[in-house]
Write a protein that holds these residues in place. Sequence first.
Motif, PDB file in Angstrom:
ATOM      1  N   ALA A 188     -40.435  -8.381  16.964  1.00 15.02           N
ATOM      2  CA  ALA A 188     -41.395  -8.137  15.881  1.00 15.02           C
ATOM      3  C   ALA A 188     -42.452  -7.128  16.337  1.00 15.02           C
ATOM      4  O   ALA A 188     -42.812  -6.205  15.604  1.00 15.02           O
ATOM      5  CB  ALA A 188     -42.056  -9.448  15.461  1.00 15.02           C
ATOM      6  N   PHE A 189     -42.931  -7.311  17.560  1.00 16.84           N
ATOM      7  CA  PHE A 189     -43.923  -6.361  18.076  1.00 16.84           C
ATOM      8  C   PHE A 189     -43.318  -4.951  18.177  1.00 16.84           C
ATOM      9  O   PHE A 189     -43.913  -3.967  17.707  1.00 16.84           O
ATOM     10  CB  PHE A 189     -44.459  -6.798  19.461  1.00 16.84           C
ATOM     11  N   CYS A 190     -42.130  -4.863  18.820  1.00 20.97           N
ATOM     12  CA  CYS A 190     -41.520  -3.538  19.065  1.00 20.97           C
ATOM     13  C   CYS A 190     -41.250  -2.809  17.751  1.00 20.97           C
ATOM     14  O   CYS A 190     -41.449  -1.589  17.646  1.00 20.97           O
ATOM     15  CB  CYS A 190     -40.208  -3.674  19.848  1.00 20.97           C
ATOM     16  N   GLN A 191     -40.813  -3.550  16.727  1.00 21.19           N
ATOM     17  CA  GLN A 191     -40.523  -2.902  15.440  1.00 21.19           C
ATOM     18  C   GLN A 191     -41.805  -2.373  14.806  1.00 21.19           C
ATOM     19  O   GLN A 191     -41.845  -1.256  14.287  1.00 21.19           O
ATOM     20  CB  GLN A 191     -39.813  -3.896  14.511  1.00 21.19           C
ATOM     21  N   SER A 192     -42.863  -3.174  14.884  1.00 20.30           N
ATOM     22  CA  SER A 192     -44.126  -2.730  14.300  1.00 20.30           C
ATOM     23  C   SER A 192     -44.685  -1.525  15.070  1.00 20.30           C
ATOM     24  O   SER A 192     -45.165  -0.547  14.483  1.00 20.30           O
ATOM     25  CB  SER A 192     -45.122  -3.893  14.320  1.00 20.30           C
ATOM     26  N   PHE A 193     -44.591  -1.602  16.393  1.00 24.07           N
ATOM     27  CA  PHE A 193     -45.072  -0.508  17.263  1.00 24.07           C
ATOM     28  C   PHE A 193     -44.340   0.791  16.911  1.00 24.07           C
ATOM     29  O   PHE A 193     -44.948   1.845  16.721  1.00 24.07           O
ATOM     30  CB  PHE A 193     -44.816  -0.915  18.717  1.00 24.07           C
ATOM     31  N   MET A 194     -43.000   0.704  16.771  1.00 22.38           N
ATOM     32  CA  MET A 194     -42.212   1.909  16.498  1.00 22.38           C
ATOM     33  C   MET A 194     -42.407   2.420  15.072  1.00 22.38           C
ATOM     34  O   MET A 194     -42.293   3.618  14.815  1.00 22.38           O
ATOM     35  CB  MET A 194     -40.730   1.631  16.781  1.00 22.38           C
ATOM     36  N   THR A 195     -42.745   1.519  14.156  1.00 25.31           N
ATOM     37  CA  THR A 195     -42.976   1.943  12.773  1.00 25.31           C
ATOM     38  C   THR A 195     -44.067   3.018  12.723  1.00 25.31           C
ATOM     39  O   THR A 195     -43.997   3.962  11.935  1.00 25.31           O
ATOM     40  CB  THR A 195     -43.375   0.719  11.911  1.00 25.31           C
ATOM     41  N   GLU A 196     -45.047   2.907  13.583  1.00 24.19           N
ATOM     42  CA  GLU A 196     -46.099   3.934  13.633  1.00 24.19           C
ATOM     43  C   GLU A 196     -45.714   5.058  14.600  1.00 24.19           C
ATOM     44  O   GLU A 196     -45.830   6.245  14.274  1.00 24.19           O
ATOM     45  CB  GLU A 196     -47.416   3.276  14.077  1.00 24.19           C
ATOM     46  N   LEU A 197     -45.219   4.664  15.798  1.00 24.10           N
ATOM     47  CA  LEU A 197     -44.950   5.680  16.835  1.00 24.10           C
ATOM     48  C   LEU A 197     -43.919   6.713  16.380  1.00 24.10           C
ATOM     49  O   LEU A 197     -43.990   7.882  16.775  1.00 24.10           O
ATOM     50  CB  LEU A 197     -44.463   4.977  18.122  1.00 24.10           C
ATOM     51  N   CYS A 198     -42.976   6.292  15.531  1.00 22.96           N
ATOM     52  CA  CYS A 198     -41.875   7.192  15.145  1.00 22.96           C
ATOM     53  C   CYS A 198     -42.365   8.455  14.436  1.00 22.96           C
ATOM     54  O   CYS A 198     -41.650   9.449  14.368  1.00 22.96           O
ATOM     55  CB  CYS A 198     -40.842   6.458  14.296  1.00 22.96           C
ATOM     56  N   LYS A 199     -43.607   8.419  13.943  1.00 23.36           N
ATOM     57  CA  LYS A 199     -44.133   9.595  13.254  1.00 23.36           C
ATOM     58  C   LYS A 199     -44.423  10.741  14.232  1.00 23.36           C
ATOM     59  O   LYS A 199     -44.563  11.882  13.826  1.00 23.36           O
ATOM     60  CB  LYS A 199     -45.451   9.244  12.535  1.00 23.36           C
ATOM     61  N   TYR A 200     -44.573  10.401  15.502  1.00 22.35           N
ATOM     62  CA  TYR A 200     -45.048  11.397  16.465  1.00 22.35           C
ATOM     63  C   TYR A 200     -44.018  11.822  17.495  1.00 22.35           C
ATOM     64  O   TYR A 200     -44.289  12.698  18.314  1.00 22.35           O
ATOM     65  CB  TYR A 200     -46.280  10.847  17.208  1.00 22.35           C
ATOM     66  N   ILE A 201     -42.844  11.154  17.531  1.00 19.29           N
ATOM     67  CA  ILE A 201     -41.895  11.424  18.614  1.00 19.29           C
ATOM     68  C   ILE A 201     -40.578  11.981  18.068  1.00 19.29           C
ATOM     69  O   ILE A 201     -40.347  11.968  16.862  1.00 19.29           O
ATOM     70  CB  ILE A 201     -41.628  10.151  19.459  1.00 19.29           C
ATOM     71  N   TRP A 210     -48.125  -7.893  13.917  1.00 21.91           N
ATOM     72  CA  TRP A 210     -46.816  -8.560  13.966  1.00 21.91           C
ATOM     73  C   TRP A 210     -47.035 -10.054  13.786  1.00 21.91           C
ATOM     74  O   TRP A 210     -48.151 -10.547  13.933  1.00 21.91           O
ATOM     75  CB  TRP A 210     -46.081  -8.239  15.268  1.00 21.91           C
ATOM     76  N   VAL A 211     -45.952 -10.773  13.450  1.00 21.39           N
ATOM     77  CA  VAL A 211     -46.078 -12.197  13.143  1.00 21.39           C
ATOM     78  C   VAL A 211     -45.466 -13.020  14.273  1.00 21.39           C
ATOM     79  O   VAL A 211     -44.320 -12.800  14.662  1.00 21.39           O
ATOM     80  CB  VAL A 211     -45.363 -12.524  11.804  1.00 21.39           C
ATOM     81  N   ASP A 212     -46.235 -13.968  14.832  1.00 18.36           N
ATOM     82  CA  ASP A 212     -45.698 -14.775  15.936  1.00 18.36           C
ATOM     83  C   ASP A 212     -44.837 -15.927  15.405  1.00 18.36           C
ATOM     84  O   ASP A 212     -44.667 -16.085  14.192  1.00 18.36           O
ATOM     85  CB  ASP A 212     -46.817 -15.237  16.883  1.00 18.36           C
ATOM     86  N   ASP A 213     -44.288 -16.730  16.331  1.00 21.78           N
ATOM     87  CA  ASP A 213     -43.331 -17.776  15.931  1.00 21.78           C
ATOM     88  C   ASP A 213     -43.974 -18.890  15.106  1.00 21.78           C
ATOM     89  O   ASP A 213     -43.287 -19.687  14.476  1.00 21.78           O
ATOM     90  CB  ASP A 213     -42.649 -18.364  17.174  1.00 21.78           C
ATOM     91  N   LYS A 214     -45.307 -18.957  15.130  1.00 19.49           N
ATOM     92  CA  LYS A 214     -45.984 -19.986  14.328  1.00 19.49           C
ATOM     93  C   LYS A 214     -46.358 -19.461  12.952  1.00 19.49           C
ATOM     94  O   LYS A 214     -47.022 -20.143  12.169  1.00 19.49           O
ATOM     95  CB  LYS A 214     -47.249 -20.457  15.049  1.00 19.49           C
ATOM     96  N   GLY A 215     -46.001 -18.202  12.664  1.00 20.31           N
ATOM     97  CA  GLY A 215     -46.336 -17.612  11.373  1.00 20.31           C
ATOM     98  C   GLY A 215     -47.694 -16.952  11.360  1.00 20.31           C
ATOM     99  O   GLY A 215     -48.157 -16.457  10.329  1.00 20.31           O
ATOM    100  N   GLN A 216     -48.353 -16.914  12.533  1.00 15.02           N
ATOM    101  CA  GLN A 216     -49.684 -16.309  12.637  1.00 15.02           C
ATOM    102  C   GLN A 216     -49.562 -14.793  12.836  1.00 15.02           C
ATOM    103  O   GLN A 216     -48.761 -14.343  13.654  1.00 15.02           O
ATOM    104  CB  GLN A 216     -50.407 -16.938  13.847  1.00 15.02           C
ATOM    105  N   VAL A 217     -50.366 -14.026  12.105  1.00 15.65           N
ATOM    106  CA  VAL A 217     -50.368 -12.577  12.310  1.00 15.65           C
ATOM    107  C   VAL A 217     -51.188 -12.243  13.558  1.00 15.65           C
ATOM    108  O   VAL A 217     -52.304 -12.748  13.736  1.00 15.65           O
ATOM    109  CB  VAL A 217     -50.958 -11.845  11.087  1.00 15.65           C
ATOM    110  N   GLN A 218     -50.604 -11.439  14.444  1.00 13.93           N
ATOM    111  CA  GLN A 218     -51.305 -10.970  15.647  1.00 13.93           C
ATOM    112  C   GLN A 218     -51.527  -9.467  15.512  1.00 13.93           C
ATOM    113  O   GLN A 218     -50.730  -8.777  14.864  1.00 13.93           O
ATOM    114  CB  GLN A 218     -50.443 -11.230  16.894  1.00 13.93           C
TER     115      GLN A 218
END
Length: 444
Positions: A143-156, A65-73
């Motif tokens: 941003a984190f939650c959307q990225s997390f769910m992008t993968e998790l949604c395949k299994y739930i 996910w991308v933080d407020d400074k534009g850095q990918v975490q």
Amino acid sequence: MSYVDEVIESVVKKNPSEPEFHQAVKEVLESLRPVIDANEALYRKEALLERLVEPDRQFKFRVPWVDDKGQVQVNTGYRVQFNNSIGPYKGGLRLHPSVNMGIIKFLGFEQIFKNSLTCLPIGGGKGGSDFDPKGKSDREVMAFCQSFMTELCKYIGADTDVPAGDIGTGAREIGYMFGQYKKIKSIYEGVLTGKGLSYGGSLARTEATGYGLLYITQEMLKCNGKDIAGKTIAVSGAGNVAIYAIQKAHQLGAKVVTCSDSTGWIYDSEGIDVELLREIKEVKRARLTEYAAARSSAEYHEGKGVWTVKCDIALPCATQNELNEEDAKTLVANGCFAVAEGANMPTTLEATKYLQDNKVLFCPGKAANAGGVATSALEMSQNSERLSWSFEEVDSKLQNIMVNIFHNLDEAAKRYGKEGDYVTGANIAGFEKVADAMLAQGVC
Ligand code: NDP
């Protein structure tokens, strides 16, 4: 070597870097010895325990996910689907830097028995990430939650696996995750619980774990000739469970004099002001120093210390292993006669033993905090019916569930000659139903 010891040994060997998982398996299997000894030949032949301690499946995935400074975490996401013999996997999502596979597995394993104890059709699972929502902006959390769910949604899915909140995952995070699930899957279903009221959440879900903790504590005291009214209570934590435990304790006539967070704790001789605590924790997301600054009767102390305060009842509501043997000794010396676990596994094995040996009434988390998941299951029912029940209706079902849980575990303990040992009672009552279902469903 006994069957229980063999299985514990193999769990430690197969999962060497997962001490919390070992602890949970030991705690459960040790207390199931009487049931397992009585059915050893069948359980061995069916490899029932080996199947019980091995999750159906577990997922570990990258969450960029991308933080407020534009850095990918980059964080790590987890979901463990432990056992679905009595219903779809159900269990929360923990967002905390300490999260790793061992912690998620310990929580998922405990969840199997907790969910079974509610007598509702839900299996056991758990998930989360080492992401820390603390100090992040709303946009970063989204941003984190959307990225997390992008993968998790395949299994739930509503009939497969229905995650919920836990430490670090509250209404805000559930909202962002639900939005992303809906967007990717184009389906509006009750895939998460703990949702906002405007989009399928249940009234009383927010309060349920804390309220349920007090309902079961009240029943435990009642069945032991004691009353909660007029008692002094020490609570740890200042999150969802702690806040509503304090609120219900006050409604039942007790006085809660402490709360804590990960940096310090409060002693308030006048009793914790719940509205002030809610404002600080739920609205401002601030530290407890603000509570002390706003209230003259309150003292703030750095570090850990809630269990040094004289109390009749202790309710650990923060995190695992927060009440150790030294704390248990202090509580007993100060006259504490009941402990009920709002958090998951907050009491170490040694502390639990010390409390039980000293005749402290001890209600384990898998029973005491089951009100949250029970109400989540009620949220699932409402979603399936496309109906919303009133607060009073949900709260009254919650009360009945908690009272029933207590009587089920009390009865199971008595049946195996362990009267008053509610840890054993809860494990046996939770296990029996799951074991029956697993045996009935064949080798799978
Ligand atoms: P929250 O995130 O709302 O609150 C957790 C509280 O515990 C916060 O005050 C937090 O302080 C404190 N805390 C967290 N980690 C630590 C730590 N390592 N040391 C000291 N304090 C800590 O979580 P919940 O209230 O939802 O959950 C609390 C416990 O209850 C967990 O064990 C959870 O698994 C369990 N539980 C929760 C249910 C629910 O419905 N919410 C249902 C059943 C069980 P800080 O803010 O500083 O991090």
